[in-house]
Design a protein around this motif. Sequence first.
Motif, short mmCIF file in Angstrom:
data_model
loop_
_atom_site.label_atom_id
_atom_site.label_comp_id
_atom_site.label_asym_id
_atom_site.label_seq_id
_atom_site.Cartn_x
_atom_site.Cartn_y
_atom_site.Cartn_z
N THR A 60 67.42 16.25 -43.85
CA THR A 60 68.89 17.13 -43.80
C THR A 60 68.57 18.51 -43.93
O THR A 60 67.86 18.98 -45.13
CB THR A 60 69.93 16.51 -44.33
OG1 THR A 60 69.99 16.59 -45.64
CG2 THR A 60 70.39 15.09 -43.65
N TRP B 30 69.14 21.16 -48.42
CA TRP B 30 68.12 20.47 -47.85
C TRP B 30 67.91 18.92 -48.85
O TRP B 30 68.08 18.88 -49.88
CB TRP B 30 66.78 20.81 -47.38
CG TRP B 30 65.97 21.33 -48.35
CD1 TRP B 30 65.75 22.52 -48.82
CD2 TRP B 30 65.00 20.40 -49.08
NE1 TRP B 30 64.85 22.84 -49.73
CE2 TRP B 30 64.22 21.56 -49.96
CE3 TRP B 30 64.83 19.07 -49.33
CZ2 TRP B 30 63.51 21.21 -50.88
CZ3 TRP B 30 63.70 19.07 -50.14
CH2 TRP B 30 62.79 19.89 -50.95
N THR C 139 72.04 23.78 -38.86
CA THR C 139 72.26 22.72 -39.31
C THR C 139 71.24 21.60 -38.62
O THR C 139 71.17 21.70 -37.41
CB THR C 139 73.79 22.16 -39.49
OG1 THR C 139 74.19 21.77 -38.18
CG2 THR C 139 74.37 23.41 -40.01
N ALA D 160 74.03 18.02 -47.92
CA ALA D 160 72.88 17.53 -47.48
C ALA D 160 72.66 16.03 -47.85
O ALA D 160 72.17 15.18 -47.15
CB ALA D 160 71.60 18.29 -48.06
#
Length: 444
Positions: free
Chosen positions: A346, A127, A331, A257
């Motif tokens: 993300t 992330w 995702t 990410a």
Amino acid sequence: MKIRDFRLRTALCLRTALCLRTALCLGSALTALAVTGGAIAASSHAVPPSGSTTTTPFTTPNTDGCPQKTKPPAPIDASEVPAPGQPTPSPLPVPVPPVGGTRMGECGVVLPKGAPQLPQDISATAWMVSDLDTGEVLAAKDPHGRYRPASTIKVLLATVALRTLDLDKTVTGTQADADMDGTRVGIGPGGRYTNRQLMQALIMASGNDAAHAIAAQLGGDEAAVAKMNELAKSLYALDTRTATPSGLDGPGMSSSAYDLSVLFREAMTIPLFAELIHTEEVNFPGYPEDPKDPDDKDRPGFPIGNDNHLLYNYDGAIGGKTGYTDDARQTFVAAAQRNGRRLVVTLLKADVRPIRPWEQAARLLDYGFALPQGTEIGKLPAADTKSPKSTAALAAPPSQDTGQHAEAASEPTGSSGKTLLLVGGVAVVLVLLVGARRTSRPRR
């Protein structure tokens, strides 16, 4: 799930409910809403039911040893097997030094000095939280680790298409569009759609049928993928290789990410993209029962809603994109604004436990907003290094007036309303079970 969102998804389910799984999913959502009278934090791309539980203790995946430095985890199905006669793609080169700064080469949790403890219950394997405007990376985990992006890669397709296609042009839906695997918005053969409507279906509802119709105008899947990869490379998103326009898994598919943050930031330079990710609902055209008779309107139009739950549930949410495949897992990429500051989060290879991906994103955004401005452990590529077609300025943020969301949140649901919802839910499920005519696939 707000009551307003619930009504919208009921309409969508009635349109697309063609199988037992859809009916059971709707029944579960209706029952839960009736019992709790509140929100159901459900990901529209998640396969596990919203009420699923597990006795296995949860632990955040450890990436300290850089397990995905060169390529994503091994696939669990045959979706990435090359076509006969086609070679298996080699892993993309790993840039040295890492794009974005030295610390972006770390594979575990990467935090600024003296940063507070991270929020709990983050299942995402990788992330990142970054500043949409300055490009400062605030915090990350395995930022350049390579994972499958699933439908978040539609952000890249949207960027290419919005800069290439005439949005007012009308195209005719095909059987090939309607036959696409995974999530479909409901394009039918003989239906007539403007490219603007196809973009709504792509960005808001993650329609793989819309992705196919858009890619066809870019020269077909292979040509569209080549254009997407060319743009990613020009943006220094060097962990990204697209294999399909829609995000369905394919040979060599990967992103990171860090890269998703770059791709989303680039897409936000396009005002219409910024508008569509913030749009909650639009009407979508129907299509003729008989494709040879364009005046036949047996399949009426229907509303489509934004499948990003963060948009409905997070104060200051700008919008984003969800994704799921069996290999990629959950995702997510999204942005929010507070006090004039806009952050992007993300998530890659997340799961729906212990909390939903949008809830994980919300916690990471809260964490990022709590960090002082100017905090930096890395940097997204500067605007002047981007492709010639990119504008230097990001699209203006949407209005912070969240009255629409607040109104939905404040709708009362009394005990009589709960009973009606429960009874209505059972009735709808029975109708759907009787009317089911074909099997649907897991949403992707």
